[in-house]
Design an enzyme around this catalytic site. Structure first.
Site, PDB file in Angstrom:
ATOM      1  CG  HIS A   1      -2.001  -1.094   1.167  1.00 30.61           C
ATOM      2  ND1 HIS A   1      -2.828  -1.010   0.320  1.00 30.61           N
ATOM      3  CD2 HIS A   1      -1.982  -2.095   1.955  1.00 30.61           C
ATOM      4  CE1 HIS A   1      -3.619  -2.094   0.579  1.00 30.61           C
ATOM      5  NE2 HIS A   1      -3.041  -2.950   1.592  1.00 30.61           N
TER       6      HIS A   1
ATOM      7  CE  LYS B   1       2.966  12.060  -3.019  1.00 28.60           C
ATOM      8  NZ  LYS B   1       2.597  13.374  -2.515  1.00 28.60           N
ATOM      9  CB  ALA B   2       6.062   6.314   2.213  1.00 19.30           C
TER      10      ALA B   2
ATOM     11  CG  ASP C   1      -4.442   4.548   8.317  1.00 17.41           C
ATOM     12  OD1 ASP C   1      -5.028   5.449   7.907  1.00 17.41           O
ATOM     13  OD2 ASP C   1      -3.273   4.582   7.512  1.00 17.41           O
TER      14      ASP C   1
END
Length: 495
Positions: free
Chosen positions: A64, A67-68, A181
């Site tokens: 997932h 960017k990171a 999350d």
């Protein structure tokens, strides 16, 4: 803390996974949430690299973030032979190694049958990895939004809600009041198809350890205002999950609340559930979701207060989760497109004689390019004596004198002259023949450390795991060996 390949001291870690009988950690419905304690481990990077075949792409089960990215691998742990989930953070994450270890150890103290528990971590150089129990039956997102054979029925959906609430309440009672999350990808299904909450969300997961990434449409309002979450934010995210369970879709809370206020809650419901729940039960779950989605955090209920209502909604409580989900338990079948070789079949049957004959016939052909030969400077009388240990061991192994083979192979290994996957494989089989199972699994795993892509190492692990009664883990090792063997065969190499 790297793995020593010349001297092995393997420890078979087999925690008792039966439910605790203590009253500590009981949910309102009487289920015990505490596991028997087993230690949190610090793994070396070398161990986890070997456990994931060098962080191979075929071991990735989740990825997932663009960017990171946080990548999760299916790993086979050297210390126990068990399958685990290894989450590897990007290089930029967790610059403070002390903070990472403190967080991991704090989460690692939690032990509950409602969690996919954290069992270890790795913190070396710039690497940050978490090790958790592996859940084989996918995520709630998969079963709710991308189902293939049957949708989740009403009874299973309210069970998921209850188990998730129990997990969150357990964490809160142990001082972990925040969860980052919280979404359908954080709910996993274990080997019995019971839903569990991922422990990864209990770790702060950003560079500063404070914020968390999620779709803004589903973010608690206070996070949008302040960039921070509070304990009541967990209730809000739980409300979004209740909406997902009700609708079978990922509907933004604002849209769902508009429908609820307009008394159109039946429009909100998943059409797959039509006729399978009463209006009273549906309205009660909608009421719980609405209360969790209150704009102001103090107006939201405590998770503990939801347990009684969710318990009263349970249907078919006596049926196991795998029946409700239509999942057949038992030994997983191998891919029919990957037939087992004679060695794979022998290991599956535990046929010591057949395994012996195949290893004896193969000789040391697989050591080429793997084993480091002694340098010219090392050639001394002592080295010659060490090689004689190997010759004596090979002769004993050929004659099936496994006790002598173990003694002589151990003398050779302890000398440190060279590291041979074949020697570890032969000593592993010798231990297996003598029913020294802890030593046998240790050597089979050590052979994998030396030669990660070697099918024989995985086949031997399967043989030992079958002997230990760990059939699911054995089948996974067997299938992994078959996958590696298929790759070798495609390159013209044969086991």
């Amino acid at each position: 803390m790297g793995v020593r390949c010349s001297r092995v001291s393997a420890c078979l870690w087999l925690p008792d996974f039966k439910h605790s009988t203590s009253t500590d950690g009981l949910a309102e419905n009487g289920h015990s949430l505490d596991y028997p304690a087993f230690s949190f481990e610090e793994f070396s990077l070398e161990e986890l690299r070997a456990a994931t075949d060098g962080f191979s792409t075929h071991r990735i089960v989740s990825e997932h973030g663009e960017k990171a990215p946080n990548i999760v691998y299916r790993a086979t742990l050297f210390r126990s032979g068990r399958t685990a989930a290894v989450k590897r953070f990007p290089k930029s994450a967790w610059p403070d190694s002390k903070q990472f270890l403190e967080e991991a150890k704090a989460v690692g103290r939690l032990r509950s049958e409602r969690l996919a528990n954290l069992i270890g971590c790795c913190c070396e150089g710039g690497e940050r990895l978490l090790v958790a129990e592996f859940m084989p039956h996918e995520t709630l997102a998969k079963h709710l939004f991308h189902w293939e054979t049957q949708p989740l029925n009403w009874a299973m959906r309210v069970r998921v809600a209850l188990y998730l609430a129990q997990a969150l309440q357990y964490c809160s009672s142990r001082g972990r009041t925040l969860y980052h999350d919280l979404n359908t990808y954080r709910v996993l299904f274990d080997e019995d198809a019971n839903p569990r909450l991922s422990c990864f969300g209990l770790m702060k997961n950003s560079r500063d350890g404070k914020s968390y990434s999620t779709n803004l449409a589903f973010t608690p309002p206070e996070y949008l205002r302040t960039g921070r979450i509070v304990p009541e934010s967990v209730a809000y995210s739980f409300g979004t999950l209740l909406l997902d369970l009700l609708s079978g879709k990922h509907i933004p809370p604002s849209h769902a609340l508009d429908m609820i206020r307009g008394n159109n809650f039946l429009v909100l419901m998943d059409s797959c559930l039509e006729g399978h729940f009463s209006n009273a039960d549906g309205m009660e779950l909608v009421r719980l979701a609405s209360s969790c989605l209150q704009y102001e955090p103090p107006n939201r209920p405590l998770i503990r207060s939801l347990l009684a209502s969710l318990t009263s909604l349970q249907k078919d409580a006596a049926l196991p989760s795998h029946d409700l989900m239509g999942i057949t338990l038992g030994v997983q079948q191998l891919d029919q497109n990957l037939p087992l070789s004679p060695l794979g079949e022998a290991c599956a049957k535990g046929d010591i004689n057949a395994i012996h004959d195949i290893l004896e016939s193969a000789g040391y052909m697989y050591d080429e390019g793997v084993v480091s030969e002694p340098s010219f400077q090392m050639w001394t009388g002592q080295i010659q004596d060490d090689l004689n240990f190997k010759k004596q061991a090979d002769a004993a192994f050929g004659a099936k004198d496994f006790t002598t083979a173990i003694t002589s192979y151990t003398q050779f290994i302890d000398s440190g002259t060279s590291v041979s996957p074949t020697v570890f494989a032969r000593r592993s089989l010798s231990y297996l023949a003598n029913r020294q199972l802890q030593e046998a699994i240790g050597d089979a795993m050590q052979a994998q450390v030396v030669f990660p892509q070697w099918p024989i190492a995985h086949y031997l692990q399967a043989a030992v795991l079958f002997s230990l009664g760990m059939e699911r883990d054995a089948q996974q090792a067997l299938q992994h060996g078959a996958n590696l063997e298929a790759k070798m065969n495609s390159k013209g190499m044969h086991v």
